[in-house]
Design a protein around this motif. Structure first.
Motif, PDB file in Angstrom:
ATOM      1  N   ILE A 152       0.855  -1.195   0.000  1.00 26.62           N
ATOM      2  CA  ILE A 152       0.000   0.000   0.000  1.00 26.62           C
ATOM      3  C   ILE A 152       0.885   1.238   0.000  1.00 26.62           C
ATOM      4  N   ILE A 153       0.615   2.148  -0.934  1.00 27.70           N
ATOM      5  CA  ILE A 153       1.353   3.401  -1.031  1.00 27.70           C
ATOM      6  C   ILE A 153       0.362   4.550  -0.890  1.00 27.70           C
ATOM      7  N   GLN A 154       0.660   5.497  -0.028  1.00 25.61           N
ATOM      8  CA  GLN A 154      -0.189   6.678   0.159  1.00 25.61           C
ATOM      9  C   GLN A 154       0.722   7.868   0.414  1.00 25.61           C
ATOM     10  N   VAL A 155       0.539   8.930  -0.331  1.00 24.95           N
ATOM     11  CA  VAL A 155       1.360  10.129  -0.134  1.00 24.95           C
ATOM     12  C   VAL A 155       0.461  11.356  -0.217  1.00 24.95           C
ATOM     13  N   ASN A 156       0.511  12.187   0.797  1.00 19.36           N
ATOM     14  CA  ASN A 156      -0.229  13.442   0.811  1.00 19.36           C
ATOM     15  C   ASN A 156       0.064  14.243  -0.455  1.00 19.36           C
ATOM     16  N   GLY A 157      -0.955  14.938  -0.968  1.00 21.04           N
ATOM     17  CA  GLY A 157      -0.817  15.637  -2.224  1.00 21.04           C
ATOM     18  C   GLY A 157       0.319  16.657  -2.240  1.00 21.04           C
ATOM     19  N   ALA A 158       0.424  17.453  -1.170  1.00 19.44           N
ATOM     20  CA  ALA A 158       1.482  18.473  -1.127  1.00 19.44           C
ATOM     21  C   ALA A 158       2.864  17.826  -1.081  1.00 19.44           C
ATOM     22  N   VAL A 159       2.991  16.724  -0.347  1.00 16.62           N
ATOM     23  CA  VAL A 159       4.272  16.022  -0.261  1.00 16.62           C
ATOM     24  C   VAL A 159       4.622  15.408  -1.608  1.00 16.62           C
ATOM     25  N   LEU A 160       3.633  14.805  -2.269  1.00 20.56           N
ATOM     26  CA  LEU A 160       3.884  14.185  -3.572  1.00 20.56           C
ATOM     27  C   LEU A 160       4.266  15.233  -4.607  1.00 20.56           C
ATOM     28  N   ALA A 161       3.624  16.392  -4.559  1.00 22.08           N
ATOM     29  CA  ALA A 161       3.977  17.474  -5.476  1.00 22.08           C
ATOM     30  C   ALA A 161       5.404  17.952  -5.225  1.00 22.08           C
ATOM     31  N   ASP A 162       5.791  18.012  -3.956  1.00 25.61           N
ATOM     32  CA  ASP A 162       7.137  18.468  -3.605  1.00 25.61           C
ATOM     33  C   ASP A 162       8.204  17.452  -4.013  1.00 25.61           C
ATOM     34  N   LEU A 163       7.924  16.162  -3.771  1.00 33.20           N
ATOM     35  CA  LEU A 163       8.892  15.129  -4.132  1.00 33.20           C
ATOM     36  C   LEU A 163       8.963  14.912  -5.642  1.00 33.20           C
ATOM     37  N   GLY A 164       7.817  15.047  -6.293  1.00 34.29           N
ATOM     38  CA  GLY A 164       7.727  14.783  -7.721  1.00 34.29           C
ATOM     39  C   GLY A 164       7.313  13.346  -7.982  1.00 34.29           C
ATOM     40  N   THR A 165       6.316  13.159  -8.837  1.00 34.28           N
ATOM     41  CA  THR A 165       5.832  11.801  -9.095  1.00 34.28           C
ATOM     42  C   THR A 165       6.891  10.933  -9.751  1.00 34.28           C
ATOM     43  N   ALA A 166       7.731  11.513 -10.575  1.00 31.32           N
ATOM     44  CA  ALA A 166       8.785  10.731 -11.237  1.00 31.32           C
ATOM     45  C   ALA A 166       9.786  10.196 -10.228  1.00 31.32           C
ATOM     46  N   ALA A 167      10.166  11.033  -9.257  1.00 31.46           N
ATOM     47  CA  ALA A 167      11.119  10.597  -8.237  1.00 31.46           C
ATOM     48  C   ALA A 167      10.520   9.501  -7.356  1.00 31.46           C
ATOM     49  N   VAL A 168       9.273   9.648  -6.991  1.00 26.66           N
ATOM     50  CA  VAL A 168       8.626   8.617  -6.179  1.00 26.66           C
ATOM     51  C   VAL A 168       8.507   7.329  -6.981  1.00 26.66           C
ATOM     52  N   ALA A 169       8.151   7.432  -8.252  1.00 23.34           N
ATOM     53  CA  ALA A 169       8.047   6.241  -9.103  1.00 23.34           C
ATOM     54  C   ALA A 169       9.381   5.507  -9.173  1.00 23.34           C
ATOM     55  N   ARG A 170      10.477   6.229  -9.373  1.00 26.61           N
ATOM     56  CA  ARG A 170      11.799   5.584  -9.431  1.00 26.61           C
ATOM     57  C   ARG A 170      12.138   4.899  -8.118  1.00 26.61           C
ATOM     58  N   SER A 171      11.766   5.552  -7.012  1.00 27.33           N
ATOM     59  CA  SER A 171      12.054   4.964  -5.700  1.00 27.33           C
ATOM     60  C   SER A 171      11.287   3.665  -5.491  1.00 27.33           C
ATOM     61  N   LEU A 172      10.043   3.616  -5.946  1.00 23.75           N
ATOM     62  CA  LEU A 172       9.246   2.399  -5.790  1.00 23.75           C
ATOM     63  C   LEU A 172       9.785   1.269  -6.673  1.00 23.75           C
ATOM     64  N   ILE A 173      10.160   1.610  -7.891  1.00 26.91           N
ATOM     65  CA  ILE A 173      10.596   0.580  -8.843  1.00 26.91           C
ATOM     66  C   ILE A 173      11.918  -0.059  -8.416  1.00 26.91           C
TER      67      ILE A 173
ATOM     68  N   ILE B 136       3.298   1.964   3.150  1.00 28.95           N
ATOM     69  CA  ILE B 136       4.195   3.124   3.089  1.00 28.95           C
ATOM     70  C   ILE B 136       3.331   4.357   2.877  1.00 28.95           C
ATOM     71  N   GLY B 137       3.511   5.394   3.700  1.00 31.76           N
ATOM     72  CA  GLY B 137       2.680   6.569   3.495  1.00 31.76           C
ATOM     73  C   GLY B 137       3.015   7.710   4.423  1.00 31.76           C
ATOM     74  N   THR B 138       2.176   8.739   4.356  1.00 32.99           N
ATOM     75  CA  THR B 138       2.337   9.927   5.203  1.00 32.99           C
ATOM     76  C   THR B 138       1.219  10.060   6.227  1.00 32.99           C
ATOM     77  N   SER B 139       0.093   9.401   6.013  1.00 33.97           N
ATOM     78  CA  SER B 139      -1.065   9.538   6.899  1.00 33.97           C
ATOM     79  C   SER B 139      -0.815   8.893   8.257  1.00 33.97           C
ATOM     80  N   LEU B 140      -1.152   9.620   9.322  1.00 29.35           N
ATOM     81  CA  LEU B 140      -1.001   9.059  10.660  1.00 29.35           C
ATOM     82  C   LEU B 140      -1.917   7.853  10.854  1.00 29.35           C
ATOM     83  N   HIS B 141      -3.149   7.931  10.372  1.00 26.41           N
ATOM     84  CA  HIS B 141      -4.075   6.826  10.629  1.00 26.41           C
ATOM     85  C   HIS B 141      -3.882   5.655   9.679  1.00 26.41           C
ATOM     86  N   LEU B 142      -3.250   5.872   8.544  1.00 23.29           N
ATOM     87  CA  LEU B 142      -2.765   4.746   7.756  1.00 23.29           C
ATOM     88  C   LEU B 142      -1.767   3.961   8.598  1.00 23.29           C
TER      89      LEU B 142
END
Length: 412
Positions: free
Chosen positions: A215-236, A302-308
């Motif tokens: 399970i992957i969850q990333v807050n919108g502001a954090v994902l925008a800051d990290l960049g979707t391409a960078a997160v994708a490379r990290s997952l792969i 993996i995520g940013t949400s406290l309740h996740l």
């Protein structure tokens, strides 16, 4: 009142008119412990939550002004983060919000009052009994909250919060800093784990039913800051995720501060382009307990949400919390210290390996179980104490409580 023959009426208040996973779980879990009461869920506005919640959500301001309740119960969450206008901004239906943005200041106040019964509140998710004469003396519960952000408010706003909390009948916070703040002001309270840890007690699952999903969850502001391409490379490139089906979960879809469906779709596209054979998709479910099912059966979360994170902890699923802010770190260092927290994207490989290894350790499993047991025991004893108080309560008790609160209110 001491010879009660009717079912106690409990108004459960909080952020239940927003699509936010953790806030909705607070309501669903609290209801499990109030089966002997008539529970009326309410939020600041009472938006239509059909399709996510089975019950009608109503605005608590008009309710408390027109109907008498035996208990006012705030179910949990981080308080002191914003105003009534802030709560409206993140949650209002799109058409109404567009009208609000274009309105004059006077028109905006009218819109706020029409949907909430007020133009301002001490806290939009924490009802103040003294503001509603019919319920000024009702026993009040504020449970499973974080309130340390009060320290960043203006002196006058701090006084308002302290007065409101000092008049609370049963008060429980979930982190050390909140507890320290209350001790400083001489306010009686308990320190207990977040109520969502009790999920595994009230809704147990079979540990053998784990799936091959991450399970992957990333807050919108954090994902925008990290960049979707960078997160994708990290997952792969992460060796612990190879061979797993990746499921992207949205913890909240509320405006501005929640997760972003558009960015999540970008992330899925980026992973698919970089590694075409990857099984990755977005979870479309929005009902909170459906999301719990996905989390409880996962191989890793993996995520940013406290309740996740708290939900994964309740079911002892290996878990990693990415760097996002102080709230998560403040809570997790106290109640879930063995699993990685505040992780930078560049350190994700090490963090997932550490989480998978930690989940196999006995002390980690035992701590997760003890924390769930503690959350369950706290909720059970709290509900019993509250309903016992209601059973023995007299009209004079309510009058005296209202007078005490009025005295506190006069010192705001």
């Amino acid at each position: 009142m001491s010879s009660r023959s009717t079912t106690p009426r409990v108004l459960t208040a909080g952020s239940c008119d927003v699509d936010n996973f953790g806030d909705l779980l607070f309501f669903l879990i609290t209801e499990r412990y109030l089966r002997d009461a008539q529970v009326v869920p309410a939020g600041p506005f009472g938006w239509d939550m059909n399709g996510i919640m089975d019950e009608r959500i109503r605005a608590f301001g008009p309710l408390l002004s027109s109907e008498q309740f035996d208990v006012i119960w705030t179910v949990g969450g981080e308080r002191a983060w914003g105003t009534l206008e802030d709560a409206f901004r993140i949650s209002a239906p799109e058409q109404l919000y567009r009208r609000y943005e274009q309105a004059s200041p006077a028109e905006r106040r009218c819109i706020l009052e029409s949907v909430s019964g007020a133009t301002s509140m001490v806290d939009p998710y924490l009802p103040s009994p003294i503001d509603h004469p019919l319920n000024a003396g009702a026993p009040s519960v504020v449970n499973s909250v974080g309130i340390s952000d009060i320290r960043g408010l203006s002196p006058s706003r701090q006084r308002e919060y302290v007065s409101l909390l000092a008049g609370t009948t049963f008060l429980s916070v979930r982190d050390d800093e909140s507890s320290d703040l209350l001790r400083k002001h001489g306010i009686d309270h308990e320190l207990a784990p977040d109520a969502v840890h009790a999920l595994s007690i009230v809704r147990p699952v079979d540990d053998t039913q784990r799936t091959d999903t991450a399970i992957i969850q990333v807050n919108g502001a954090v994902l925008a800051d990290l960049g979707t391409a960078a997160v994708a490379r990290s997952l792969i490139r992460n060796p612990d995720l190879r061979g797993l089906r990746i499921r992207v979960l949205l913890a909240g879809t509320y405006r501005d501060l929640g997760d972003s469906r558009a960015l999540d779709e970008e992330l899925v596209d980026a992973v698919t382009k970089l590694a075409p054979g990857t099984d990755i998709t977005i979870i479309d479910d929005r009902r909170p307990l459906d999301l719990v099912d996905h989390i409880s059966r996962a191989r890793i979360v993996i995520g940013t949400s406290l309740h996740l994170r708290i939900t994964a902890c309740a079911y002892n699923v290996p878990r990693v919390t990415l760097k996002i802010g102080a709230k998560q770190t403040r809570y997790l260092t106290l109640w879930d210290p063995y699993m990685p927290c505040d992780v930078a994207l560049g350190n994700l490989d090490d963090a997932t390996s550490a989480a998978l290894a930690a989940a196999r350790r006995r002390e980690v499993r035992q701590l997760a179980a003890r924390t769930s047991d503690a959350a369950h025991a706290h909720l059970k004893s709290l509900a019993e104490a509250v309903l016992a108080l209601v059973e023995s309560e007299t009209y004079r008790d309510r009058e005296q409580r209202a007078q005490r609160r009025a005295g506190l209110d006069g010192h705001r």
